[in-house]
Scaffold this active site. Sequence first.
Site, short mmCIF file in Angstrom:
data_model
loop_
_atom_site.label_atom_id
_atom_site.label_comp_id
_atom_site.label_asym_id
_atom_site.label_seq_id
_atom_site.Cartn_x
_atom_site.Cartn_y
_atom_site.Cartn_z
N ASP A 170 -10.61 3.60 4.37
CA ASP A 170 -11.01 2.19 4.23
C ASP A 170 -12.53 2.05 4.16
OD1 ASP A 170 -9.22 0.04 3.96
OD2 ASP A 170 -8.43 0.36 5.98
N LYS A 181 0.85 -1.20 0.00
CA LYS A 181 0.00 0.00 0.00
C LYS A 181 0.88 1.25 0.00
CE LYS A 181 -3.85 -2.33 2.30
NZ LYS A 181 -4.72 -2.47 3.48
N GLN A 196 -4.42 -1.14 9.66
CA GLN A 196 -4.44 -2.47 9.06
C GLN A 196 -5.09 -3.47 10.02
OE1 GLN A 196 -3.65 -3.16 5.92
NE2 GLN A 196 -3.99 -5.35 6.09
N1 GUN Z 1 -7.23 -6.42 6.30
C1 GUN Z 1 -7.66 -7.15 5.27
N2 GUN Z 1 -8.16 -6.35 4.31
C2 GUN Z 1 -8.02 -5.08 4.74
C3 GUN Z 1 -8.33 -3.82 4.18
O1 GUN Z 1 -8.86 -3.68 3.08
N3 GUN Z 1 -8.02 -2.74 4.94
C4 GUN Z 1 -7.46 -2.87 6.17
N4 GUN Z 1 -7.22 -1.76 6.85
N5 GUN Z 1 -7.16 -4.03 6.73
C5 GUN Z 1 -7.44 -5.12 6.00
#
Ligand code: GUN
Length: 284
Positions: free
Chosen positions: A120, A53, A97
Site C-alpha cells: 500500500d 482486491k 484495510q
Molecule cells: N482504505 C481506503 N483506501 C485504502 C487503500 O488504498 N488501502 C487500504 N489498505 N485501505 C484503504
Amino acid sequence: MTLIIDGNHVAAITRKKAAESVRDFGQRTGGQIGLAVVLVGDDPASAVYVNMKEQDCAEVGIRTFDHRLSEAATQADLSKLIDDLNTDNSVHGILVQLPLPQHLDEEAIIAQISPEKDVDGFTPENLGRTLRGLDALRACTPLGVMRLLEHYDIDVEGKHAVVVGRSTIVGKPQSLLLLENNATVTICHSRTQDLPAICRQADILVAAAGIPKLLDADYIKPGATVIDVGINRSDDGLVGDVDFEAASHVASAITPVPGGVGPMTRAMLVENTVTAAQKQCSQA
Ligand code: GUN
C-alpha cells in the site's frame, strides 16, 4: 467533446501486464506470488473493497491469504499477525484495510509492516523514500492517478495541479508524485480560504476530500482535467467529490465515479505486489 477517463480500461491493461509478470515469476522461481489481506471488524464497505482486491489478485494469478479478525481483536492480536506475516516467505505483500476500528492504533500497525511487503506504500519508510525521490513501494491511489494521466497523454509538467485533500493515503503522496513530474502543486484542505478560486486555477484538479459533490462547475477552469478520487455512499448510490454532470460540461477530461480512480487503486495494488515479490526474490 469531454474525454471520459476510463479507469476500468486502464486497470484491465495493467492487470494483463501484471498477469504476464506473474507467469514469468512462476517460471523463474517455481513459486507463487502471495498477498496477505487483513480486514478487522465488519465495516461493509471495507469488506466490499477487500473482496474486489482479492478478485483482482485471483484474475492475475496472485494467491491471497485472507485474514479476517473480529471487531474485538486487540492490538496484541493484530500485532502478532503482522509479525507472522512479515516473516512468512510465502507472503510477498501485506495489505491492512483501513480504517481500523477506533480502539486500535493504526499508526503503530502500519509502522510494523515490513517496508518490503508494504504494497500500500503507507509505511513511514516508503512515504519517506517517496518524499526523497528514492525507489519505494508507492501509495496505490496516487500511483493509479498518475498512470491514468500518462495513459491519456495528459502532461503535468509545468501545469498547475491543485489537490483537494491532505490525507496521508491520498492527498499528501499525490502531491509528491505530481511534483516529481514537474507540476506546480497546490494542496487545499478544509481550512483553505476561497477554495473555488484556487480550484479554478487548476489545469489538473484532483479531488480527494471525501465530501460528496463538493466541487461543481464553479470550481473548474474550462478545459481542465478533473480527477475524482472520492467514493461516497449516498441515496443515489456511489458519488464522487465532484458533481460529475455539472463538471463534465466545463472540463476537457474527467474521471467518472465509479469506473475512474477506484479500479486503478486496485490495479496498482496488484502491480505493487508483483514488484515486491520480484524484489524479494532477487534479494534471496
Ligand atoms: N482504505 C481506503 N483506501 C485504502 C487503500 O488504498 N488501502 C487500504 N489498505 N485501505 C484503504
